[in-house]
Design a protein around this motif. Structure first.
Motif, PDB file in Angstrom:
ATOM      1  N   ALA A 129      50.658  46.564  40.150  1.00 39.23           N
ATOM      2  CA  ALA A 129      50.295  46.623  41.565  1.00 39.23           C
ATOM      3  C   ALA A 129      48.802  46.883  41.733  1.00 39.23           C
ATOM      4  O   ALA A 129      48.155  46.330  42.630  1.00 39.23           O
ATOM      5  CB  ALA A 129      51.099  47.718  42.264  1.00 39.23           C
ATOM      6  N   LEU A 130      48.247  47.722  40.871  1.00 38.28           N
ATOM      7  CA  LEU A 130      46.810  48.019  40.921  1.00 38.28           C
ATOM      8  C   LEU A 130      45.997  46.754  40.675  1.00 38.28           C
ATOM      9  O   LEU A 130      45.044  46.456  41.411  1.00 38.28           O
ATOM     10  CB  LEU A 130      46.460  49.083  39.879  1.00 38.28           C
ATOM     11  CG  LEU A 130      44.976  49.401  39.684  1.00 38.28           C
ATOM     12  CD1 LEU A 130      44.391  50.001  40.954  1.00 38.28           C
ATOM     13  CD2 LEU A 130      44.794  50.353  38.500  1.00 38.28           C
ATOM     14  N   VAL A 131      46.362  46.005  39.657  1.00 42.55           N
ATOM     15  CA  VAL A 131      45.635  44.782  39.328  1.00 42.55           C
ATOM     16  C   VAL A 131      45.795  43.744  40.438  1.00 42.55           C
ATOM     17  O   VAL A 131      44.819  43.093  40.849  1.00 42.55           O
ATOM     18  CB  VAL A 131      46.134  44.225  37.977  1.00 42.55           C
ATOM     19  CG1 VAL A 131      45.524  42.852  37.704  1.00 42.55           C
ATOM     20  CG2 VAL A 131      45.789  45.184  36.843  1.00 42.55           C
ATOM     21  N   THR A 132      47.007  43.592  40.956  1.00 45.05           N
ATOM     22  CA  THR A 132      47.260  42.620  42.011  1.00 45.05           C
ATOM     23  C   THR A 132      46.455  42.927  43.268  1.00 45.05           C
ATOM     24  O   THR A 132      46.020  42.021  43.990  1.00 45.05           O
ATOM     25  CB  THR A 132      48.758  42.590  42.354  1.00 45.05           C
ATOM     26  OG1 THR A 132      49.499  42.237  41.178  1.00 45.05           O
ATOM     27  CG2 THR A 132      49.066  41.589  43.451  1.00 45.05           C
ATOM     28  N   ARG A 133      46.235  44.199  43.516  1.00 42.04           N
ATOM     29  CA  ARG A 133      45.481  44.628  44.698  1.00 42.04           C
ATOM     30  C   ARG A 133      44.007  44.244  44.609  1.00 42.04           C
ATOM     31  O   ARG A 133      43.284  44.294  45.606  1.00 42.04           O
ATOM     32  CB  ARG A 133      45.616  46.151  44.845  1.00 42.04           C
ATOM     33  CG  ARG A 133      45.461  46.659  46.287  1.00 42.04           C
ATOM     34  CD  ARG A 133      45.622  48.170  46.325  1.00 42.04           C
ATOM     35  NE  ARG A 133      46.916  48.581  45.817  1.00 42.04           N
ATOM     36  CZ  ARG A 133      47.110  49.547  44.904  1.00 42.04           C
ATOM     37  NH1 ARG A 133      46.064  50.204  44.408  1.00 42.04           N
ATOM     38  NH2 ARG A 133      48.314  49.847  44.514  1.00 42.04           N
ATOM     39  N   HIS A 134      43.541  43.873  43.419  1.00 41.46           N
ATOM     40  CA  HIS A 134      42.126  43.535  43.205  1.00 41.46           C
ATOM     41  C   HIS A 134      42.012  42.159  42.552  1.00 41.46           C
ATOM     42  O   HIS A 134      41.598  42.044  41.392  1.00 41.46           O
ATOM     43  CB  HIS A 134      41.467  44.594  42.311  1.00 41.46           C
ATOM     44  CG  HIS A 134      41.430  45.959  42.913  1.00 41.46           C
ATOM     45  ND1 HIS A 134      40.412  46.387  43.737  1.00 41.46           N
ATOM     46  CD2 HIS A 134      42.295  46.997  42.827  1.00 41.46           C
ATOM     47  CE1 HIS A 134      40.646  47.633  44.119  1.00 41.46           C
ATOM     48  NE2 HIS A 134      41.782  48.017  43.587  1.00 41.46           N
ATOM     49  N   PRO A 135      42.363  41.099  43.270  1.00 40.28           N
ATOM     50  CA  PRO A 135      42.361  39.764  42.659  1.00 40.28           C
ATOM     51  C   PRO A 135      40.984  39.271  42.236  1.00 40.28           C
ATOM     52  O   PRO A 135      40.875  38.355  41.417  1.00 40.28           O
ATOM     53  CB  PRO A 135      42.946  38.876  43.770  1.00 40.28           C
ATOM     54  CG  PRO A 135      42.647  39.609  45.043  1.00 40.28           C
ATOM     55  CD  PRO A 135      42.763  41.061  44.694  1.00 40.28           C
ATOM     56  N   ASP A 136      39.935  39.875  42.789  1.00 41.81           N
ATOM     57  CA  ASP A 136      38.573  39.454  42.459  1.00 41.81           C
ATOM     58  C   ASP A 136      37.965  40.263  41.322  1.00 41.81           C
ATOM     59  O   ASP A 136      36.798  40.037  40.965  1.00 41.81           O
ATOM     60  CB  ASP A 136      37.682  39.586  43.699  1.00 41.81           C
ATOM     61  CG  ASP A 136      37.625  41.016  44.235  1.00 41.81           C
ATOM     62  OD1 ASP A 136      38.616  41.765  44.036  1.00 41.81           O
ATOM     63  OD2 ASP A 136      36.594  41.388  44.831  1.00 41.81           O
ATOM     64  N   LYS A 137      38.718  41.182  40.729  1.00 41.62           N
ATOM     65  CA  LYS A 137      38.175  42.055  39.684  1.00 41.62           C
ATOM     66  C   LYS A 137      38.832  41.784  38.335  1.00 41.62           C
ATOM     67  O   LYS A 137      40.002  41.406  38.250  1.00 41.62           O
ATOM     68  CB  LYS A 137      38.346  43.525  40.075  1.00 41.62           C
ATOM     69  CG  LYS A 137      37.444  43.946  41.228  1.00 41.62           C
ATOM     70  CD  LYS A 137      37.605  45.422  41.553  1.00 41.62           C
ATOM     71  CE  LYS A 137      36.529  45.906  42.509  1.00 41.62           C
ATOM     72  NZ  LYS A 137      36.475  45.150  43.761  1.00 41.62           N
ATOM     73  N   ARG A 138      38.041  42.012  37.286  1.00 41.40           N
ATOM     74  CA  ARG A 138      38.520  41.853  35.911  1.00 41.40           C
ATOM     75  C   ARG A 138      38.743  43.243  35.313  1.00 41.40           C
ATOM     76  O   ARG A 138      37.848  44.084  35.330  1.00 41.40           O
ATOM     77  CB  ARG A 138      37.501  41.078  35.065  1.00 41.40           C
ATOM     78  CG  ARG A 138      37.375  39.622  35.471  1.00 41.40           C
ATOM     79  CD  ARG A 138      36.136  38.976  34.854  1.00 41.40           C
ATOM     80  NE  ARG A 138      36.125  39.099  33.406  1.00 41.40           N
ATOM     81  CZ  ARG A 138      36.794  38.289  32.578  1.00 41.40           C
ATOM     82  NH1 ARG A 138      37.537  37.308  33.072  1.00 41.40           N
ATOM     83  NH2 ARG A 138      36.723  38.435  31.274  1.00 41.40           N
ATOM     84  N   PHE A 139      39.931  43.462  34.784  1.00 39.76           N
ATOM     85  CA  PHE A 139      40.308  44.755  34.233  1.00 39.76           C
ATOM     86  C   PHE A 139      40.306  44.722  32.705  1.00 39.76           C
ATOM     87  O   PHE A 139      40.427  43.665  32.085  1.00 39.76           O
ATOM     88  CB  PHE A 139      41.709  45.152  34.725  1.00 39.76           C
ATOM     89  CG  PHE A 139      41.753  45.588  36.161  1.00 39.76           C
ATOM     90  CD1 PHE A 139      41.788  46.933  36.490  1.00 39.76           C
ATOM     91  CD2 PHE A 139      41.759  44.647  37.192  1.00 39.76           C
ATOM     92  CE1 PHE A 139      41.836  47.335  37.817  1.00 39.76           C
ATOM     93  CE2 PHE A 139      41.806  45.054  38.515  1.00 39.76           C
ATOM     94  CZ  PHE A 139      41.842  46.394  38.830  1.00 39.76           C
ATOM     95  N   MET A 140      40.182  45.898  32.127  1.00 39.72           N
ATOM     96  CA  MET A 140      40.301  46.063  30.683  1.00 39.72           C
ATOM     97  C   MET A 140      41.094  47.332  30.414  1.00 39.72           C
ATOM     98  O   MET A 140      40.844  48.373  31.039  1.00 39.72           O
ATOM     99  CB  MET A 140      38.920  46.177  30.033  1.00 39.72           C
ATOM    100  CG  MET A 140      38.947  46.432  28.532  1.00 39.72           C
ATOM    101  SD  MET A 140      37.304  46.404  27.793  1.00 39.72           S
ATOM    102  CE  MET A 140      36.714  48.055  28.158  1.00 39.72           C
ATOM    103  N   GLU A 141      42.054  47.241  29.517  1.00 40.74           N
ATOM    104  CA  GLU A 141      42.852  48.407  29.145  1.00 40.74           C
ATOM    105  C   GLU A 141      42.335  49.012  27.843  1.00 40.74           C
ATOM    106  O   GLU A 141      42.100  48.301  26.864  1.00 40.74           O
ATOM    107  CB  GLU A 141      44.317  48.011  28.975  1.00 40.74           C
ATOM    108  CG  GLU A 141      45.224  49.193  28.657  1.00 40.74           C
ATOM    109  CD  GLU A 141      46.680  48.755  28.543  1.00 40.74           C
ATOM    110  OE1 GLU A 141      47.527  49.355  29.228  1.00 40.74           O
ATOM    111  OE2 GLU A 141      46.957  47.823  27.770  1.00 40.74           O
TER     112      GLU A 141
END
Length: 293
Positions: A129-141
């Motif tokens: 849900a966190l990632v979906t809320r930020h479609p314009d951002k790239r995440f890294m775990e």
């Protein structure tokens, strides 16, 4: 890193469009003395990093692994094949490169995770849900962070951060997240630290994320007025305390991981929230400890 109470000046932004890191022709991300950090280059190096993880997680922290992993003395899971493996090596150790690995971090990029069903920490926290809320951002775990006991020093930690920072800039990462762990499976034994996090660091609004409902454990174990901030920080694992100093937020609710004998919290660190003094310390281009490379 300084040991004072957490700075409240986390407002200085670095900007989401980070520059590509240029470290010359080498793949070494940083050096301090005999220590250097870079990504694993071979399957043998990944295997050696898994041996370091076994030493820390299984032998020291009493994590449970399957029979094959116990026989091979390796901490291994299916995510290893998807991740990049950040290493810290001590070049003063005689022997092969594999014998020189003293610390490691596992890095999983957004596009790789999405192509293979999600992130590792999604088994405990609602990071989808966190990632979906930020479609314009790239995440890294970030995950599986560990350092051999004799190398748990400021220099080693600085190189791990240097490597993560350089990697994040190179891949234009906008936010990092991952599990931070308290030892043991009884959250009430960490009531002071968990309550401090609940009252002072829980992510809200667009960055909010929580433990999965069936795994959720309460972090609000003490009233806010009963919390001594200095004692709470002193009682906190160094890695979690380090994330807070960088400007990280914490997800809502803890999760008990019986297999790893830990109580986990979710760390959320937008790049734009990183404290300006740490950006200056490591360099906006990750060049602080790369100058000798």
């Amino acid at each position: 890193m300084s040991m004072e109470l957490i700075d409240r000046d986390f407002a200085r932004e670095t900007g989401a469009a980070a520059p590509i890191v240029h470290l010359g022709t080498t793949d070494i991300l940083g050096r301090i003395g005999s220590l250097e950090t870079r990504l694993a280059r071979t399957e043998r190096e990944i295997d050696a990093a898994q041996a370091v993880r076994y030493t820390v997680f299984v032998e020291e922290m009493k994590a449970q692994v399957d029979q094959d992993s116990a026989r091979r003395r390796r901490d291994v899971d299916s995510w290893d094949a998807l991740c990049d493996h950040l290493l810290v090596l001590d070049r003063s150790i005689e022997g092969d490169t594999e014998d020189q690995i003293v610390g490691t971090y596992r890095l999983l990029r957004h596009e790789v995770a999405i192509a293979h069903g999600g992130f590792y920490s999604g088994s405990e926290f609602d990071v989808g849900a966190l990632v979906t809320r930020h479609p314009d951002k790239r995440f890294m775990e970030l995950g599986r962070s560990c350092v051999l006991p004799q190398y748990r020093t400021k220099r080693t930690v600085e190189l791990l951060w240097q490597g993560c920072w350089a990697y994040a800039l190179k891949h234009r990462i906008d936010a990092m997240f991952g599990c931070g762990s308290f030892p043991g499976v009884r959250p009430e034994e960490h009531a002071l630290a968990l309550s401090f996090l609940h009252h002072n660091a829980v992510a809200k609004g667009e960055w909010a994320a929580g433990a999965l409902p069936h795994l959720y454990r309460e972090m609000d174990l003490m009233p806010e007025e009963a919390i001594n901030a200095r004692r709470a920080l002193f009682a906190m694992p160094p890695l979690i305390k380090g994330y807070l100093r960088l400007g990280a937020m914490i997800g809502n609710g803890a999760v008990v991981d019986q297999a790893f004998n830990t109580t986990d919290v979710l760390i959320i660190l937008p790049i734009a929230s990183i404290s300006g003094r740490y950006v200056n310390y490591y360099g906006a281009d990750a060049g602080r400890f790369a100058s000798a490379c």
